[in-house]
Design a protein around this motif. Structure first.
Motif, short mmCIF file in Angstrom:
data_model
loop_
_atom_site.label_atom_id
_atom_site.label_comp_id
_atom_site.label_asym_id
_atom_site.label_seq_id
_atom_site.Cartn_x
_atom_site.Cartn_y
_atom_site.Cartn_z
N GLY A 140 -8.86 -6.09 6.99
CA GLY A 140 -9.32 -5.10 7.95
C GLY A 140 -10.64 -4.47 7.56
O GLY A 140 -11.15 -4.64 6.46
N PRO A 141 -11.21 -3.71 8.48
CA PRO A 141 -12.55 -3.13 8.27
C PRO A 141 -12.58 -2.01 7.25
O PRO A 141 -13.61 -1.72 6.67
CB PRO A 141 -12.93 -2.61 9.66
N ARG A 142 -11.44 -1.36 6.98
CA ARG A 142 -11.43 -0.22 6.07
C ARG A 142 -11.17 -0.61 4.63
O ARG A 142 -11.31 0.21 3.73
CB ARG A 142 -10.41 0.80 6.55
N GLY A 143 -10.77 -1.84 4.38
CA GLY A 143 -10.54 -2.28 3.01
C GLY A 143 -9.35 -1.60 2.38
O GLY A 143 -8.40 -1.23 3.05
N LEU A 144 -9.42 -1.39 1.08
CA LEU A 144 -8.32 -0.81 0.32
C LEU A 144 -8.58 0.66 0.03
O LEU A 144 -9.71 1.08 -0.16
CB LEU A 144 -8.17 -1.53 -1.02
N HIS A 145 -7.51 1.41 -0.05
CA HIS A 145 -7.59 2.79 -0.50
C HIS A 145 -7.31 2.80 -1.99
O HIS A 145 -6.39 2.12 -2.47
CB HIS A 145 -6.59 3.67 0.25
N ALA A 146 -8.07 3.57 -2.72
CA ALA A 146 -7.95 3.59 -4.19
C ALA A 146 -6.52 3.86 -4.64
O ALA A 146 -6.02 3.22 -5.55
CB ALA A 146 -8.91 4.61 -4.79
N VAL A 147 -5.85 4.79 -4.01
CA VAL A 147 -4.50 5.14 -4.46
C VAL A 147 -3.56 3.94 -4.36
O VAL A 147 -2.66 3.79 -5.19
CB VAL A 147 -3.95 6.36 -3.68
N ASP A 148 -3.77 3.06 -3.38
CA ASP A 148 -2.91 1.89 -3.22
C ASP A 148 -3.08 0.90 -4.36
O ASP A 148 -2.11 0.42 -4.93
CB ASP A 148 -3.20 1.20 -1.88
N TYR A 149 -4.33 0.55 -4.68
CA TYR A 149 -4.50 -0.44 -5.75
C TYR A 149 -4.26 0.17 -7.12
O TYR A 149 -3.75 -0.50 -8.01
CB TYR A 149 -5.81 -1.21 -5.66
N ILE A 150 -4.56 1.44 -7.31
CA ILE A 150 -4.26 2.09 -8.58
C ILE A 150 -2.76 2.05 -8.86
O ILE A 150 -2.33 1.74 -9.97
CB ILE A 150 -4.79 3.55 -8.59
N LYS A 151 -1.97 2.33 -7.84
CA LYS A 151 -0.51 2.30 -7.99
C LYS A 151 -0.04 0.90 -8.38
O LYS A 151 0.79 0.75 -9.27
CB LYS A 151 0.15 2.74 -6.68
#
Length: 173
Positions: free
Chosen positions: A44-55
């Motif tokens: 998607g256009p918004r990519g990843l949120h930091a909290v998601d990949y950090i978790k």
């Protein structure tokens, strides 16, 4: 050292073009089938949120780091900062940041290009002692791979900038 929820984190997507996209495709499709894999794709256009990949990194023992457009990935550094052991799939990746990392075999798992389909079995067979050794070696090096932003005192360790300048100076002598 604490137990992690997942054996592996896979935080990437398949690019339209790039290096070794077959490796990424295989890893993503296999990860979707396994409950011990924390999968997060950057769609998607918004990519990843930091909290998601950090978790995902924080909850996983190993982090798959296939090369993308280049052998280097910021995710390699992010995952190590969170104590997740990098799994590299390209020989060029083992040449990244030589001053800062040293020998990648001390801090991560190297899977040869043509053996990527064996990654799950290899990771499952790594002993808890070896995992602890990787984590301890990462702890000894991770400060060299990040930058201090507070401008404060150097403290016990040099950050990435200090370490680079020191190594450059020594190489010029």
């Amino acid at each position: 050292s604490r137990e992690r929820k997942y054996l592996v984190a896979a935080v990437f997507r398949v690019h339209i073009s790039g290096l070794n996209m077959n490796v990424r495709r295989y890893l993503l499709s296999r990860c979707k089938e396994l409950k011990e894999c924390a999968l997060l794709t950057a769609g998607g256009p918004r990519g990843l949120h930091a909290v998601d990949y950090i978790k995902r990194y924080y909850e996983s023992t190993f982090c798959l780091q296939p090369e993308g457009d280049t052998p280097s990935r910021k995710a390699i550094l992010d995952s190590m900062t969170l104590g997740c052991i990098p799994v590299l799939f390209a020989k060029l990746q083992t040449k990244l940041w030589p001053w800062h990392v040293g020998d990648w075999r001390d801090i991560g798992v190297i899977i040869p290009d043509d053996e990527y389909t064996t990654v799950w079995e290899r990771l499952k067979n790594i002993s808890s002692e070896q995992i602890e050794m990787y984590r301890n070696n990462i702890k000894l090096r991770v400060h060299r791979l990040s930058m201090r932003i507070d401008g404060g005192s150097r403290g016990e360790y040099d950050d990435g900038f200090d370490y680079t300048v020191t190594k450059l100076w020594a190489s010029m002598k």
